[in-house]
Design a protein around this motif. Structure first.
Motif, mmCIF file in Angstrom:
data_model
loop_
_atom_site.group_PDB
_atom_site.id
_atom_site.type_symbol
_atom_site.label_atom_id
_atom_site.label_comp_id
_atom_site.label_asym_id
_atom_site.label_seq_id
_atom_site.Cartn_x
_atom_site.Cartn_y
_atom_site.Cartn_z
ATOM 1 N N PRO A 50 0.847 -1.213 0.000
ATOM 2 C CA PRO A 50 0.000 0.000 0.000
ATOM 3 C C PRO A 50 0.877 1.254 0.000
ATOM 4 C CG PRO A 50 -0.492 -1.440 1.883
ATOM 5 C CD PRO A 50 0.711 -1.992 1.226
ATOM 6 N N PRO A 51 0.266 2.417 -0.324
ATOM 7 C CA PRO A 51 1.071 3.648 -0.404
ATOM 8 C C PRO A 51 1.421 4.194 0.974
ATOM 9 C CG PRO A 51 -1.216 4.114 -0.919
ATOM 10 C CD PRO A 51 -1.118 2.620 -0.742
ATOM 11 N N ASP A 52 2.161 3.432 1.740
ATOM 12 C CA ASP A 52 2.513 3.787 3.103
ATOM 13 C C ASP A 52 4.037 3.864 3.225
ATOM 14 O OD1 ASP A 52 1.687 3.715 6.192
ATOM 15 O OD2 ASP A 52 3.423 2.403 5.888
ATOM 16 N N LEU A 53 4.547 5.044 3.570
ATOM 17 C CA LEU A 53 5.996 5.271 3.539
ATOM 18 C C LEU A 53 6.770 4.240 4.355
ATOM 19 C CD1 LEU A 53 7.873 8.565 3.489
ATOM 20 C CD2 LEU A 53 8.573 6.849 5.164
ATOM 21 N N GLU A 54 6.285 3.969 5.581
ATOM 22 C CA GLU A 54 7.072 3.085 6.456
ATOM 23 C C GLU A 54 7.095 1.649 5.949
ATOM 24 O OE1 GLU A 54 6.300 3.605 10.588
ATOM 25 O OE2 GLU A 54 7.395 5.510 10.548
ATOM 26 N N GLN A 55 5.957 1.203 5.466
ATOM 27 C CA GLN A 55 5.944 -0.173 4.919
ATOM 28 C C GLN A 55 6.852 -0.294 3.700
ATOM 29 O OE1 GLN A 55 2.312 -2.479 4.427
ATOM 30 N NE2 GLN A 55 1.224 -0.875 5.539
ATOM 31 N N ILE A 56 6.819 0.738 2.880
ATOM 32 C CA ILE A 56 7.648 0.694 1.657
ATOM 33 C C ILE A 56 9.118 0.780 2.037
ATOM 34 C CG2 ILE A 56 8.180 1.896 -0.502
ATOM 35 C CD1 ILE A 56 5.199 2.837 -0.476
ATOM 36 N N GLU A 57 9.394 1.650 3.018
ATOM 37 C CA GLU A 57 10.762 1.798 3.507
ATOM 38 C C GLU A 57 11.283 0.462 4.034
ATOM 39 O OE1 GLU A 57 12.584 5.534 5.799
ATOM 40 O OE2 GLU A 57 11.129 4.408 6.962
ATOM 41 N N ILE A 62 14.537 -1.188 2.666
ATOM 42 C CA ILE A 62 15.732 -1.162 3.509
ATOM 43 C C ILE A 62 15.820 -2.388 4.414
ATOM 44 C CG2 ILE A 62 17.016 0.223 5.213
ATOM 45 C CD1 ILE A 62 15.570 2.666 4.076
ATOM 46 N N GLY A 63 14.687 -3.013 4.647
ATOM 47 C CA GLY A 63 14.718 -4.238 5.446
ATOM 48 C C GLY A 63 14.502 -3.982 6.934
ATOM 49 N N THR A 64 14.276 -2.709 7.333
ATOM 50 C CA THR A 64 14.008 -2.422 8.744
ATOM 51 C C THR A 64 13.176 -1.152 8.833
ATOM 52 O OG1 THR A 64 14.992 -2.006 10.900
ATOM 53 C CG2 THR A 64 16.140 -1.092 9.022
ATOM 54 N N LEU A 65 12.461 -0.998 9.953
ATOM 55 C CA LEU A 65 11.613 0.194 10.110
ATOM 56 C C LEU A 65 12.409 1.365 10.653
ATOM 57 C CD1 LEU A 65 8.100 -0.532 11.639
ATOM 58 C CD2 LEU A 65 8.682 0.718 9.558
ATOM 59 N N GLY A 66 12.240 2.532 10.033
ATOM 60 C CA GLY A 66 12.830 3.761 10.566
ATOM 61 C C GLY A 66 14.338 3.736 10.605
ATOM 62 N N GLY A 67 14.918 4.699 11.333
ATOM 63 C CA GLY A 67 16.367 4.763 11.522
ATOM 64 C C GLY A 67 17.111 5.030 10.234
ATOM 65 N N SER A 68 18.369 5.181 10.371
ATOM 66 C CA SER A 68 19.193 5.420 9.189
ATOM 67 C C SER A 68 19.880 4.114 8.813
ATOM 68 C CB SER A 68 20.235 6.503 9.476
ATOM 69 O OG SER A 68 21.113 6.564 8.388
ATOM 70 N N SER A 69 19.288 3.431 7.855
ATOM 71 C CA SER A 69 19.796 2.097 7.516
ATOM 72 C C SER A 69 20.587 2.087 6.225
ATOM 73 C CB SER A 69 18.626 1.121 7.381
ATOM 74 O OG SER A 69 17.850 1.176 8.549
ATOM 75 N N TRP A 70 20.784 3.244 5.666
ATOM 76 C CA TRP A 70 21.410 3.270 4.334
ATOM 77 C C TRP A 70 22.793 2.657 4.347
ATOM 78 C CZ3 TRP A 70 18.295 3.747 0.550
ATOM 79 C CH2 TRP A 70 17.116 4.470 0.709
ATOM 80 N N THR A 71 23.489 2.800 5.456
ATOM 81 C CA THR A 71 24.859 2.265 5.482
ATOM 82 C C THR A 71 24.859 0.749 5.337
ATOM 83 O OG1 THR A 71 24.681 2.277 7.870
ATOM 84 C CG2 THR A 71 25.908 4.102 6.863
ATOM 85 N N ARG A 72 23.702 0.112 5.678
ATOM 86 C CA ARG A 72 23.666 -1.356 5.569
ATOM 87 C C ARG A 72 23.444 -1.838 4.135
ATOM 88 N NH1 ARG A 72 19.312 -2.771 9.774
ATOM 89 N NH2 ARG A 72 19.955 -1.360 11.409
ATOM 90 N N LEU A 73 23.065 -0.938 3.259
ATOM 91 C CA LEU A 73 22.748 -1.378 1.889
ATOM 92 C C LEU A 73 23.979 -1.927 1.173
ATOM 93 C CD1 LEU A 73 20.295 1.346 0.579
ATOM 94 C CD2 LEU A 73 19.803 -1.039 1.015
#
Ligand code: AN7
Length: 358
Positions: A336-343, A347-358
């Protein structure tokens, strides 16, 4: 740019002053350098991007000549049998010139995009309950009995147009390459390229001719087996051909050039198909990937191409065959058009700064 095969290569084609100079912008396709596949092979690898032609395949180069000559001769109808691309091209150029177009295709065995092209361009599409080889036999019979011009590669003007791709390869590289890898179905294209390389040989910019390396699909490999295949099968529907019309042309191209005709399995074709798309950004149709599959197979079997120039002919675009494409790729993720679910999905996790794990 966009002058078309008839204008650009007039001096090499059997044209007269009254041959209509028709064009849909065919020819002048890019030669794109490989990034990944050349790392695996050690050669200097290029792709001749024939999917960039107006109907999405190399067939346009020859069809423009065949149709122009048909119009010049006063023909009002053209006919062909096809595994798909010839019919799409005939339909387009026929529509352009106001000709009646009749295409015979093996029922249920041509890629969806090609069928759509022929139908939308207004060709009469007849689905034959049989193989391509049977369809070609019928098309030949009909062209004998009626004033329909046959525009399969048995029409000599087709090969004349298709040979121009070899000229462009020489132009782009400054000489002929060491090797040309090319898919083989009805064997018109390998015959035409060989003619083109021979015609330019000895002229300015062409000091040599390439080894011609043709590849059939294993389940449709009459030339490799040395006998027609009654029930050819392969995922690469464009080259599902059991009794090639230009068989001898392919054998001659292989022998005379120091190359040959080999076979690649469907797994090898699909591996090359996925690799081309995911590692090179080149989305071609399965038959086209047979050229690259042939290169990978040859080098894995010990062919050393270090420091050699290699051209793989990418004969048609991947958009032709959406069914094979979807069967080779994962389903899209539905959210669904929900930012957190799409994130979370990205990214594989909710919230936080996970970009370094990519
Ligand atoms: C993408 O359209 O035979 O060895 O009826 O569509 O010259 O036959 C297509 C052949 C390679 C093989 N790649 O070329 C047809 C047809 C693509 C093709 C081939 C075809 P040829």
């Amino acid at each position: 740019m966009g002058r078309g095969v008839l204008t650009q290569y007039a001096e090499f084609l059997p044209l007269t002053p009254v041959t209509p100079r028709i064009t849909l912008g065919e020819g002048e396709t890019p030669l794109v350098r490989s990034r990944q596949i050349e790392r695996e092979t050690g050669g200097e690898v290029y792709f001749k991007m024939e999917g960039c032609n107006p109907t999405g395949s190399f067939k346009d180069r020859g069809m423009v000549v065949a149709v122009a000559k048909a119009v010049e001769a006063g023909s009002q109808a053209i006919i062909c049998a096809s595994t798909g691309n010839t019919s799409a091209s005939a339909a387009a150029f026929g529509a352009r010139c106001g000709l009646r177009v009749i295409v015979l295709v093996p029922q249920g065995r041509i890629a969806l995009g090609k069928l759509a092209q022929a139908l939308v361009c207004g060709a009469q599409v007849i689905a034959i309950e049989g193989s391509f080889d049977q369809s070609l036999e019928v098309a030949r019979g009909l062209s004998d009995r009626h004033p329909f011009t046959l525009v399969n590669s048995l029409n000599p003007y087709r090969l004349e147009g298709q040979k121009t791709a070899a000229f462009e390869v020489i132009e782009a590289l400054g000489d002929a390459p060491d090797y040309l890898f090319i898919p083989v179905g009805n064997a018109g294209n390998i015959t035409a390229y060989w003619r083109g390389f021979q015609e330019f040989h000895g002229r300015e910019k062409s000091s040599r001719t390439p080894r011609m390396m043709g590849f059939q699909a294993e389940g449709s490999a009459p030339i490799v087996r040395g006998e027609p295949v009654a029930d050819p099968h392969t995922v690469a529907s464009a080259i599902r051909i059991g009794n090639p019309a230009l068989w001898q042309g392919a054998v001659a191209a292989g022998n005379e050039s120091g190359g040959g005709v080999g076979a690649v399995s469907d797994d090898e074709i699909l591996e090359a198909y996925r690799l081309l798309a995911s590692a090179e950004g080149i989305f071609c149709e399965p038959a086209s990937a047979a050229s690259v599959a042939g290169l990978l197979k040859s080098t894995r079997q010990g062919l050393s191409v270090a420091g050699k120039q290699i051209v793989c002919v990418i004969t048609g675009t991947g958009l032709k065959d959406p069914d094979t494409a979807m069967s080779q790729a994962p389903e899209p993720t539905v959210i669904p058009p929900d930012l957190e679910q799409i994130e979370k999905a990205i990214i594989g996790t909710l919230g936080g700064s996970s970009w370094t794990r990519l």
